[in-house]
Scaffold this active site. Sequence first.
Site, PDB file in Angstrom:
ATOM      1  N   HIS A   1      68.684   7.487  35.223  1.00 18.07           N
ATOM      2  CA  HIS A   1      68.448   6.463  36.241  1.00 18.07           C
ATOM      3  C   HIS A   1      67.976   7.115  37.543  1.00 18.07           C
ATOM      4  CE1 HIS A   1      70.134   2.506  38.158  1.00 18.07           C
ATOM      5  NE2 HIS A   1      68.824   2.629  38.278  1.00 18.07           N
TER       6      HIS A   1
ATOM      7  N   HIS B   1      77.889   7.455  37.398  1.00 14.36           N
ATOM      8  CA  HIS B   1      77.729   8.892  37.159  1.00 14.36           C
ATOM      9  C   HIS B   1      78.634   9.754  38.030  1.00 14.36           C
ATOM     10  CE1 HIS B   1      74.472   8.988  34.232  1.00 14.36           C
ATOM     11  NE2 HIS B   1      73.886   8.017  34.901  1.00 14.36           N
TER      12      HIS B   1
END
Length: 323
Positions: free
Chosen positions: A212, A285
């Site tokens: 991402h 994350h």
Amino acid sequence: MATRDKSPPSTPTTTPPPKTHASSHQIPPIALIVYPITLLVGSLYSSISPTARFPHAHPAPLAPSIATDINLSSPPESPVNYFARKDNVFNVYFVKIGWLWLTLAFASLLISQPVYRKTATSSGRLTQATVRYALATTAWYLMTQWFFGPPVIDRSFVITGGGCERVASGVAGAAQAATGAGEVAALESVLTAAACKAAGGKWAGGHDVSGHVFMLVVVTGVLVCEGVGVAGDAICKALSFSTGEEGNRKDEDEGEKGRVWVLRFVLAVAGLGWWMLFMTAIWFHTWLEKWSGLTIALGTLYAIYFLPRKVPAWRKVVGMPGV
């Protein structure tokens, strides 16, 4: 007897700087610092904010078709933030098809800007711009989609000890335990995040490079470098939505108005990409996963847009926006 003045000693020849288009500008390398600052601020907020640290505040990530798509547990029924929801409108209609938005914005620049009009010089610029787009697309494709099999992100996840595991909890776990070793072996042989999810497993245990972050940094970086390079002088006009200069605007031809709106579209895509990058920094994350994705993305941007300024041979291949 008068003597002639000796001619000055010759100096070694150097490669002259490239001739630039009248409206071309180049983003300075220091501008890339906006990306580490964005990740740093978002990561710090995620660490100190009680809301972001809430144990159930992390649903499945926003990234499309990469390892991060299923690395976390299923989303809660009521996420604490709209951007932490996988089904938020920006994720569904922007991030999941992010490369399509980049392609549309990039193509609109090539079609609308005068620097790419059909002349001998502009033909070369158009070819080089296409090469730059192809290089960025190749990097994205190899990282997140396919690299002689699983993409680079999935390969790195497996190499660092990750794999596809069964989701086992409660009654469901007991039922799965009775299925035998054959199913376990089948799951362990899965080498991509998408295949793992399709098989009902969970991608876990390895270092999950943030696809991402990688994608959004490349998308925003490409569009800003291209937009500023070919139409730097028109950026302020594109950003101005004031109607106070009606007389001047009536004098503009339709082509110029169209170019201004194209730049607004390009800036809108880049701006939304930056915002979603910031949301990723907060909600998804680990620090290391985000920064590894950023490092790869910055390397990609440097090779395409900054290395040509120092290496004339490479500049002849990829060119520079507006040059």
